[in-house]
Design an enzyme around this catalytic site. Sequence first.
Site, PDB file in Angstrom:
ATOM      1  N   LYS A  65       6.653  -4.214 -22.835  1.00 43.12           N
ATOM      2  CA  LYS A  65       6.930  -2.792 -22.119  1.00 43.12           C
ATOM      3  C   LYS A  65       7.992  -2.082 -23.054  1.00 43.12           C
ATOM      4  O   LYS A  65       9.057  -2.506 -23.292  1.00 43.12           O
ATOM      5  CB  LYS A  65       7.501  -2.811 -20.510  1.00 43.12           C
ATOM      6  CG  LYS A  65       7.630  -1.669 -19.807  1.00 43.12           C
ATOM      7  CD  LYS A  65       7.740  -1.822 -18.406  1.00 43.12           C
ATOM      8  CE  LYS A  65       8.143  -0.643 -17.648  1.00 43.12           C
ATOM      9  NZ  LYS A  65       6.774   0.466 -17.586  1.00 43.12           N
ATOM     10  N   HIS A  70       9.718  -7.062 -16.000  1.00 44.20           N
ATOM     11  CA  HIS A  70       8.403  -6.985 -16.752  1.00 44.20           C
ATOM     12  C   HIS A  70       8.114  -7.827 -18.270  1.00 44.20           C
ATOM     13  O   HIS A  70       9.466  -8.176 -18.840  1.00 44.20           O
ATOM     14  CB  HIS A  70       8.091  -5.161 -17.116  1.00 44.20           C
ATOM     15  CG  HIS A  70       7.872  -4.374 -16.115  1.00 44.20           C
ATOM     16  ND1 HIS A  70       8.941  -4.085 -15.199  1.00 44.20           N
ATOM     17  CD2 HIS A  70       6.763  -4.163 -15.601  1.00 44.20           C
ATOM     18  CE1 HIS A  70       8.444  -3.383 -14.203  1.00 44.20           C
ATOM     19  NE2 HIS A  70       6.948  -3.347 -14.428  1.00 44.20           N
TER      20      HIS A  70
END
Length: 275
Positions: free
Chosen positions: A168, A164
């Site tokens: 995040k 990601h």
Amino acid sequence: MAGQGPIPVIVNGAGGKMGREVVKAVAAADDMILLGAIDRNPACLNQDAGTVAGIEPLEIPITDDREGMLAMAAQEKQPGVMVDFTHPDSVYDNIRAAIAYGIRPVVGTTGLSDAQIQDLAEFADKASMGCLLIPNFCIGVVLMQQAAIAASQYFDHVEIIELHHNQKADAPSGTAVKTAQMLAELGKTYNRPEVEETEKLSGARGATGAEQIRIHSVRLPGLIAHQEVIFGAPGQLYTLRHDTSDRACYMPGVLLAIRKVLPLKTLVYGLEKIL
């Protein structure tokens, strides 16, 4: 009664990357009306939600008054929905507040503990209120998870790698945790050790999820959301991978969840449960 008018929707986290996409999707949906937008980022406050999302002004200013917005939604004739893409630190309180006001939460924020999910499920049951916790709204991810379940019948070794963007806040991702849980629910123990392993650097082998399934998290700028489920057996590897190139891919799932949460009377976890 639901179905007699457009669904009133509040977007919590309206200034974030996912929140902006939700604002655009809800504004374009014929059966929904954007009732309000919430964000705690001072840079977004009092700005028009449409302008922040990159579309025409919607005359909906972004506010940080969650309680006031939920109270307003509770006065609507039609049952309201709060879509939450905020932060793991605030999502639990956001969900409880929405349910307390009679607003149905549709939640894409991950990072809730098992104890918190259980508590929210009990709270939703007592209120006879629908609540959807969706680790990933992308249909392709559901298909990947279903393929992983099919593959698990033939493979005894599996690891998960999730990648990601570096903004995040939680790791591993809710999607990776959910994938491991789905494989564990089959009643099978994976990755029986062949040797006694020693980690020269703590965490080198990743986190150990359900039924000894290892999960590895990567966080880098340039990524959005990606996951690999890698099965291994003597002489072969079977790799399932899903890549996200645009957050718009989540919006069909978000809109579906908004529609599906209305008749529910309890908490449901996972997009596959409402397809």
